[in-house]
Scaffold this motif. Structure first.
Motif, short mmCIF file in Angstrom:
data_model
loop_
_atom_site.label_atom_id
_atom_site.label_comp_id
_atom_site.label_asym_id
_atom_site.label_seq_id
_atom_site.Cartn_x
_atom_site.Cartn_y
_atom_site.Cartn_z
N VAL A 96 0.84 -1.20 0.00
CA VAL A 96 0.00 0.00 0.00
C VAL A 96 0.87 1.25 0.00
O VAL A 96 0.62 2.21 -0.73
CB VAL A 96 -0.96 0.00 1.20
CG1 VAL A 96 -1.69 1.33 1.30
CG2 VAL A 96 -1.96 -1.14 1.07
N ALA A 97 1.93 1.24 0.81
CA ALA A 97 2.84 2.39 0.85
C ALA A 97 3.55 2.57 -0.49
O ALA A 97 3.78 3.70 -0.94
CB ALA A 97 3.87 2.20 1.96
N ARG A 98 3.89 1.46 -1.15
CA ARG A 98 4.66 1.56 -2.40
C ARG A 98 3.78 1.93 -3.59
O ARG A 98 4.17 2.77 -4.42
CB ARG A 98 5.38 0.24 -2.69
CG ARG A 98 6.17 0.26 -3.99
CD ARG A 98 7.08 -0.94 -4.14
NE ARG A 98 7.84 -0.90 -5.38
CZ ARG A 98 8.91 -0.15 -5.59
NH1 ARG A 98 9.37 0.63 -4.63
NH2 ARG A 98 9.54 -0.17 -6.75
N TYR A 99 2.61 1.32 -3.68
CA TYR A 99 1.80 1.47 -4.90
C TYR A 99 0.55 2.32 -4.71
O TYR A 99 -0.08 2.70 -5.71
CB TYR A 99 1.39 0.09 -5.42
CG TYR A 99 2.56 -0.78 -5.78
CD1 TYR A 99 3.31 -0.56 -6.93
CD2 TYR A 99 2.95 -1.84 -4.94
CE1 TYR A 99 4.40 -1.35 -7.25
CE2 TYR A 99 4.04 -2.64 -5.26
CZ TYR A 99 4.76 -2.39 -6.41
OH TYR A 99 5.85 -3.17 -6.72
N GLY A 100 0.17 2.59 -3.47
CA GLY A 100 -1.10 3.26 -3.21
C GLY A 100 -2.19 2.22 -3.00
O GLY A 100 -2.10 1.09 -3.51
N ALA A 101 -3.22 2.60 -2.26
CA ALA A 101 -4.25 1.63 -1.87
C ALA A 101 -4.98 1.05 -3.07
O ALA A 101 -5.21 -0.17 -3.14
CB ALA A 101 -5.24 2.29 -0.91
N ASP A 102 -5.35 1.89 -4.04
CA ASP A 102 -6.14 1.39 -5.17
C ASP A 102 -5.33 0.44 -6.04
O ASP A 102 -5.80 -0.63 -6.42
CB ASP A 102 -6.66 2.55 -6.01
CG ASP A 102 -7.88 3.22 -5.39
OD1 ASP A 102 -8.29 2.80 -4.29
OD2 ASP A 102 -8.42 4.15 -6.00
N ALA A 103 -4.11 0.83 -6.40
CA ALA A 103 -3.28 -0.02 -7.26
C ALA A 103 -2.92 -1.32 -6.57
O ALA A 103 -2.94 -2.40 -7.18
CB ALA A 103 -2.02 0.73 -7.68
N ALA A 104 -2.60 -1.26 -5.27
CA ALA A 104 -2.29 -2.48 -4.53
C ALA A 104 -3.51 -3.39 -4.48
O ALA A 104 -3.40 -4.61 -4.65
CB ALA A 104 -1.82 -2.13 -3.12
N SER A 105 -4.68 -2.81 -4.25
CA SER A 105 -5.90 -3.61 -4.21
C SER A 105 -6.17 -4.26 -5.56
O SER A 105 -6.60 -5.41 -5.64
CB SER A 105 -7.10 -2.74 -3.81
OG SER A 105 -6.99 -2.31 -2.47
N TRP A 106 -5.92 -3.52 -6.65
CA TRP A 106 -6.11 -4.09 -7.98
C TRP A 106 -5.27 -5.35 -8.15
O TRP A 106 -5.76 -6.39 -8.61
CB TRP A 106 -5.76 -3.07 -9.06
CG TRP A 106 -5.86 -3.64 -10.45
CD1 TRP A 106 -4.88 -4.30 -11.14
CD2 TRP A 106 -7.01 -3.64 -11.30
NE1 TRP A 106 -5.34 -4.70 -12.37
CE2 TRP A 106 -6.65 -4.30 -12.48
CE3 TRP A 106 -8.31 -3.13 -11.16
CZ2 TRP A 106 -7.54 -4.48 -13.55
CZ3 TRP A 106 -9.19 -3.30 -12.22
CH2 TRP A 106 -8.81 -3.97 -13.40
N ALA A 107 -3.99 -5.27 -7.78
CA ALA A 107 -3.11 -6.43 -7.92
C ALA A 107 -3.59 -7.59 -7.06
O ALA A 107 -3.54 -8.76 -7.47
CB ALA A 107 -1.68 -6.05 -7.55
N MET A 108 -4.08 -7.28 -5.87
CA MET A 108 -4.57 -8.34 -4.97
C MET A 108 -5.85 -8.98 -5.49
O MET A 108 -6.07 -10.18 -5.29
CB MET A 108 -4.79 -7.77 -3.57
CG MET A 108 -3.50 -7.49 -2.81
SD MET A 108 -3.78 -6.96 -1.10
CE MET A 108 -3.82 -5.18 -1.30
N LEU A 109 -6.68 -8.21 -6.17
CA LEU A 109 -7.97 -8.73 -6.63
C LEU A 109 -7.88 -9.32 -8.03
O LEU A 109 -8.71 -10.16 -8.40
CB LEU A 109 -9.02 -7.61 -6.60
CG LEU A 109 -9.38 -7.10 -5.22
CD1 LEU A 109 -10.26 -5.87 -5.32
CD2 LEU A 109 -10.09 -8.19 -4.40
N ALA A 110 -6.91 -8.89 -8.82
CA ALA A 110 -6.77 -9.41 -10.18
C ALA A 110 -6.24 -10.84 -10.19
O ALA A 110 -6.34 -11.54 -11.20
CB ALA A 110 -5.85 -8.51 -11.00
N THR A 111 -5.68 -11.27 -9.07
CA THR A 111 -5.16 -12.62 -8.93
C THR A 111 -6.16 -13.46 -8.14
O THR A 111 -6.67 -12.99 -7.12
CB THR A 111 -3.82 -12.60 -8.16
OG1 THR A 111 -2.90 -11.75 -8.86
CG2 THR A 111 -3.22 -13.98 -8.04
N PRO A 112 -6.49 -14.68 -8.59
CA PRO A 112 -7.39 -15.53 -7.81
C PRO A 112 -6.95 -15.62 -6.35
O PRO A 112 -5.75 -15.67 -6.06
CB PRO A 112 -7.30 -16.88 -8.51
CG PRO A 112 -6.98 -16.53 -9.93
CD PRO A 112 -6.07 -15.33 -9.84
#
Length: 205
Positions: free
Chosen positions: A51-67
């Motif tokens: 979250v600190a590195r990518y921001g909350a939205d971008a980090a969440s995208w990566a977490m949700l784009a992966t099963p």
């Protein structure tokens, strides 16, 4: 706590909240702590505080784009660089472009108006499929189905955008108004999809 910021707690929370939103749009009223168990792989320790590195939205995208069962991957090129090489950027950019088209059309003196559009088969198909994608994502507790669909929709809209506004000396016609209505609808769907994933849809990028 640091462990929660970069480990299982963070990703489990992001996945569960997204699943809850998907279920909610289909009438479920289950609190997130009472959702059926969704096995969630944690963020790898090597990735640190995403979250600190990518921001909350971008980090969440990566977490949700992966099963949920698989370990998510984080890429600077995909999540930090503001270019169409990144899927997260393309989805948000496509939404921003849809809003820009409406603003530009207003400057040219016309507004969206429903009508037949005969040169946007891919975009029309994806919009028609959207309710089914949401239903499947909710049923399977699989937000990644929604992220994939949003990327496809964004790509179709970005390809279609060049046919929306009059070119050169063209005057706005019924066809332009119908294409604008379609682009606006696609932007609305993108914004709604991002909201279900817990992310903002900026008006401008």
């Amino acid at each position: 706590a640091p462990a929660d910021a970069s480990g299982l707690g963070l990703r489990e929370r992001v996945v569960r909240r997204s699943v809850q939103r998907l279920l909610y749009v289909h009438g479920a009223t289950t609190a997130p702590e009472h959702l059926p168990d969704v096995p969630v792989a944690p963020v790898a320790r090597r990735d640190g505080d995403v979250v600190a590195r990518y921001g909350a939205d971008a980090a969440s995208w990566a977490m949700l784009a992966t099963p949920a069962r698989e370990t998510p991957s984080f890429s600077d090129e995909q999540l930090l660089v503001q270019s169409e090489a990144g899927e997260f950027f393309r989805v948000r950019y496509a939404h921003a472009r849809s809003r820009a088209l409406v603003r530009n059309a207003e400057q040219l003196g016309f507004r969206p108006e429903a009508g037949e559009v005969d040169d946007a088969a891919a975009l029309l198909r994806l919009l028609a499929d959207h309710p089914l994608v949401l239903e499947a994502a909710a049923h399977h507790r699989a937000p990644e189905r929604l992220t994939r669909h949003l990327v496809e929709l964004a790509d179709a809209l970005l390809d279609f955008q060049y046919r929306v506004l009059p070119q050169g000396d063209e005057k706005p016609s019924a066809a332009h108004r119908a294409r604008l209505a379609l682009a606006e609808a696609a932007g609305t769907v993108l914004a709604g999809g991002l909201a279900l994933l817990g992310m903002d849809a900026p008006e401008r990028l």
